[in-house]
Design a protein around this motif. Sequence first.
Motif, PDB file in Angstrom:
ATOM      1  N   GLU A 128       0.817  -1.215   0.000  1.00 18.00           N
ATOM      2  CA  GLU A 128       0.000   0.000   0.000  1.00 18.00           C
ATOM      3  C   GLU A 128       0.855   1.272   0.000  1.00 18.00           C
ATOM      4  O   GLU A 128       0.450   2.287  -0.551  1.00 18.00           O
ATOM      5  N   ALA A 129       2.034   1.189   0.616  1.00 20.74           N
ATOM      6  CA  ALA A 129       2.910   2.368   0.626  1.00 20.74           C
ATOM      7  C   ALA A 129       3.350   2.708  -0.802  1.00 20.74           C
ATOM      8  O   ALA A 129       3.373   3.885  -1.200  1.00 20.74           O
ATOM      9  N   GLN A 130       3.700   1.677  -1.573  1.00 15.40           N
ATOM     10  CA  GLN A 130       4.105   1.901  -2.959  1.00 15.40           C
ATOM     11  C   GLN A 130       2.917   2.381  -3.798  1.00 15.40           C
ATOM     12  O   GLN A 130       3.069   3.264  -4.653  1.00 15.40           O
ATOM     13  N   ALA A 131       1.744   1.813  -3.530  1.00 17.77           N
ATOM     14  CA  ALA A 131       0.533   2.250  -4.236  1.00 17.77           C
ATOM     15  C   ALA A 131       0.280   3.729  -3.974  1.00 17.77           C
ATOM     16  O   ALA A 131      -0.027   4.498  -4.887  1.00 17.77           O
ATOM     17  N   ARG A 132       0.424   4.119  -2.721  1.00 21.12           N
ATOM     18  CA  ARG A 132       0.186   5.519  -2.347  1.00 21.12           C
ATOM     19  C   ARG A 132       1.152   6.451  -3.076  1.00 21.12           C
ATOM     20  O   ARG A 132       0.767   7.511  -3.570  1.00 21.12           O
ATOM     21  N   LYS A 133       2.427   6.053  -3.149  1.00 14.50           N
ATOM     22  CA  LYS A 133       3.425   6.881  -3.847  1.00 14.50           C
ATOM     23  C   LYS A 133       3.057   7.073  -5.318  1.00 14.50           C
ATOM     24  O   LYS A 133       3.175   8.167  -5.871  1.00 14.50           O
ATOM     25  N   LEU A 134       2.614   5.984  -5.939  1.00 15.60           N
ATOM     26  CA  LEU A 134       2.254   6.070  -7.355  1.00 15.60           C
ATOM     27  C   LEU A 134       1.019   6.942  -7.569  1.00 15.60           C
ATOM     28  O   LEU A 134       0.974   7.754  -8.499  1.00 15.60           O
ATOM     29  N   PHE A 135       0.017   6.785  -6.709  1.00 14.32           N
ATOM     30  CA  PHE A 135      -1.180   7.619  -6.825  1.00 14.32           C
ATOM     31  C   PHE A 135      -0.840   9.090  -6.598  1.00 14.32           C
ATOM     32  O   PHE A 135      -1.372   9.977  -7.271  1.00 14.32           O
ATOM     33  N   GLU A 136       0.049   9.357  -5.634  1.00 15.57           N
ATOM     34  CA  GLU A 136       0.467  10.734  -5.359  1.00 15.57           C
ATOM     35  C   GLU A 136       1.172  11.345  -6.566  1.00 15.57           C
ATOM     36  O   GLU A 136       0.915  12.501  -6.928  1.00 15.57           O
ATOM     37  N   ARG A 137       2.063  10.574  -7.195  1.00 17.06           N
ATOM     38  CA  ARG A 137       2.771  11.076  -8.376  1.00 17.06           C
ATOM     39  C   ARG A 137       1.782  11.419  -9.488  1.00 17.06           C
ATOM     40  O   ARG A 137       1.886  12.461 -10.142  1.00 17.06           O
ATOM     41  N   ALA A 138       0.807  10.532  -9.688  1.00 19.25           N
ATOM     42  CA  ALA A 138      -0.190  10.770 -10.738  1.00 19.25           C
ATOM     43  C   ALA A 138      -1.040  11.991 -10.409  1.00 19.25           C
ATOM     44  O   ALA A 138      -1.326  12.820 -11.278  1.00 19.25           O
ATOM     45  N   ALA A 139      -1.444  12.106  -9.137  1.00 19.00           N
ATOM     46  CA  ALA A 139      -2.278  13.231  -8.719  1.00 19.00           C
ATOM     47  C   ALA A 139      -1.529  14.547  -8.849  1.00 19.00           C
ATOM     48  O   ALA A 139      -2.080  15.549  -9.332  1.00 19.00           O
ATOM     49  N   GLU A 140      -0.279  14.564  -8.427  1.00 17.00           N
ATOM     50  CA  GLU A 140       0.524  15.783  -8.501  1.00 17.00           C
ATOM     51  C   GLU A 140       0.776  16.208  -9.943  1.00 17.00           C
ATOM     52  O   GLU A 140       0.947  17.393 -10.230  1.00 17.00           O
ATOM     53  N   ALA A 141       0.751  15.226 -10.851  1.00 17.59           N
ATOM     54  CA  ALA A 141       0.932  15.534 -12.270  1.00 17.59           C
ATOM     55  C   ALA A 141      -0.386  15.948 -12.930  1.00 17.59           C
ATOM     56  O   ALA A 141      -0.407  16.235 -14.125  1.00 17.59           O
ATOM     57  N   GLY A 142      -1.463  15.961 -12.143  1.00 22.68           N
ATOM     58  CA  GLY A 142      -2.737  16.450 -12.661  1.00 22.68           C
ATOM     59  C   GLY A 142      -3.725  15.405 -13.095  1.00 22.68           C
ATOM     60  O   GLY A 142      -4.787  15.737 -13.633  1.00 22.68           O
TER      61      GLY A 142
END
Length: 269
Positions: free
Chosen positions: A120-134
């Motif tokens: 879940e920690a890795q999932a969260r990082k990936l979702f954050e990267r996608a969200a921050e990119a818009g």
Amino acid sequence: MLGVAVAAVLGASCDKVHAQSADLVLCDRLAADPTDPDKPADVRGVAEIVHTDLTTAIKFCRTASGSRRALYQLGRAYAANQQMAEAIAAWRKAVDKGSTSAMIELGVAYGTGSAIGKDEAQARKLFERAAEAGNPRGASNLAALSSGGAPADPVRARALLAKGAETNAEAQYQLGLLLSEGIGGPKDDAAARVLFEKAAAQNHPGALERMGAFAQSGRGGASDSGAAKAYYERAAALGDEDAKKALERAKCPYVIKDKRGNVVTNLCF
């Protein structure tokens, strides 16, 4: 049919650049994701890749895999063909090239433990990267990634969802839930209702159900039993179980309880 299309695209030139361009065009035609921010505006995309197109989609997307969009679409085709190891590998390469849609798919794989170790920690990082990119799907998935129903960082989830909520129904719905419950900041029923209404206008089942509840109780605005029923019916038609239960309760509003206060039955009319 595809042979004719390839010939038409390649007819003007047979050099490598044109061949790669033709492969990407055909990859887009068969496997583009309608929600992918990388998708060209003139490409409609397909919600699900047609089963009979899978082999062809894999062929052309693999040839065009110098493009991050093609790599993401290659992963989609592999996943639809039940080749999850290959899908994960393609999405990893697309992530390295900056594909936010691939970040989300890889994040989902980590979050669910599907064909990859659950993390879940890795999932969260990936979702954050996608969200921050818009990418609004990154924000909504980040909000949904939780234990016990609440985001791990609700304040950050609110901020990221606010970006996605400008255009995305799922982000509007998720942000509305946080506002209606006072998670990650002040409770604001009026603002939540506005968000649910926007998402409901796009036929989001959960938002339709919430609008039914808000209209029924007068939460965040006017009370309107007729509108509530209409929202519930639309949500139920889309499969929302809470809306179906709400409609049943409306038919059977009188509750009979025992001495302990437990519901024994409902009287219907």
